[in-house]
Every structure is written in structure tokens, then in C-alpha cells.
Design a protein around this motif. Sequence first.
Motif, PDB file in Angstrom:
ATOM      1  N   GLU A   1       0.825  -1.205   0.000  1.00  0.00           N
ATOM      2  CA  GLU A   1       0.000   0.000   0.000  1.00  0.00           C
ATOM      3  C   GLU A   1       0.862   1.259   0.000  1.00  0.00           C
ATOM      4  O   GLU A   1       0.532   2.241  -0.675  1.00  0.00           O
TER       5      GLU A   1
ATOM      6  N   LEU B   1       0.911   4.210  -2.762  1.00  0.00           N
ATOM      7  CA  LEU B   1       0.677   5.579  -2.336  1.00  0.00           C
ATOM      8  C   LEU B   1       1.785   6.514  -2.814  1.00  0.00           C
ATOM      9  O   LEU B   1       1.516   7.625  -3.286  1.00  0.00           O
TER      10      LEU B   1
ATOM     11  N   LEU C   1      -5.778   2.092  -4.336  1.00  0.00           N
ATOM     12  CA  LEU C   1      -5.787   2.559  -2.944  1.00  0.00           C
ATOM     13  C   LEU C   1      -7.163   2.400  -2.307  1.00  0.00           C
ATOM     14  O   LEU C   1      -7.277   2.104  -1.117  1.00  0.00           O
TER      15      LEU C   1
END
Length: 123
Positions: free
Chosen positions: A2, A6, A66
Motif C-alpha cells: 500500500e 501511495l 488505494l
Amino acid sequence: METVVLVVHLLLALTLIGVVLMQRSEGGGLGIGGGGGAATGRSAGTALGKVTWGLAIAFICTSLALTIFAAQDSTGGSVLDRIGAQPAPDADGDAPALPGSDGQGLLPPTPSGESDALLPQAD
């Protein structure tokens, strides 16, 4: 994973801003005049236009990724479920005292012997 997505998402956002700012204006702010923009049937003809479309598609893909990560990380509970975790009432059945309900308000207590020490005095 993640965190990587990001970071890529933030880099794409900054790059997309830079590429859009480098493009030349086609006149007519806010669509007034001969600009046309996305409303016309022609495709992106310049290299910067094609780069902009590629970055925009990649930005949308990372946004969706996301969102999927955030949905997987959720506990499955609702925010309303957390409301039930409030402090228990006192032994006599009264609700816990709220801040400022002791007559002092939300001001800090005054030192003993001094009344209204926090109020300004007129000279």
C-alpha cells in the motif's frame, strides 16, 4: 504494498500537475472561445497531450488500487458500532460528568485563596 502504491500515486499527481502546466493554452479561459478541449472529437495530437492522458489513466488506476486496499483494511464494522463504547454510568446510575459541569467551565482551576485570578483588572 500500500505504501508503494501511495508513493507512486503522489509522484503521478505531481507529474500530472507539471505536465498540465507545461501545455500551451488554447485560448478561452473556462471554455469560452475557441478552445474546445475534450468536447471536440479529435484525439490528443501533441506528445504532451498523450503523456497527460497516460498519467491521468495511471492516476485513476492507483486511486482505484488505494480504494481497494482501504476496503480490505476496514474491520467490517461501522462507525456507528464504535458509539456503543461509551463510558459506563456511575454506581448510582448517573451518567458520567461532562467537562465544565462543575461550575468552573473549561478554565483551569484557580490557585487557592485567589478568586477571579484569571480575569483582567481595569487600571
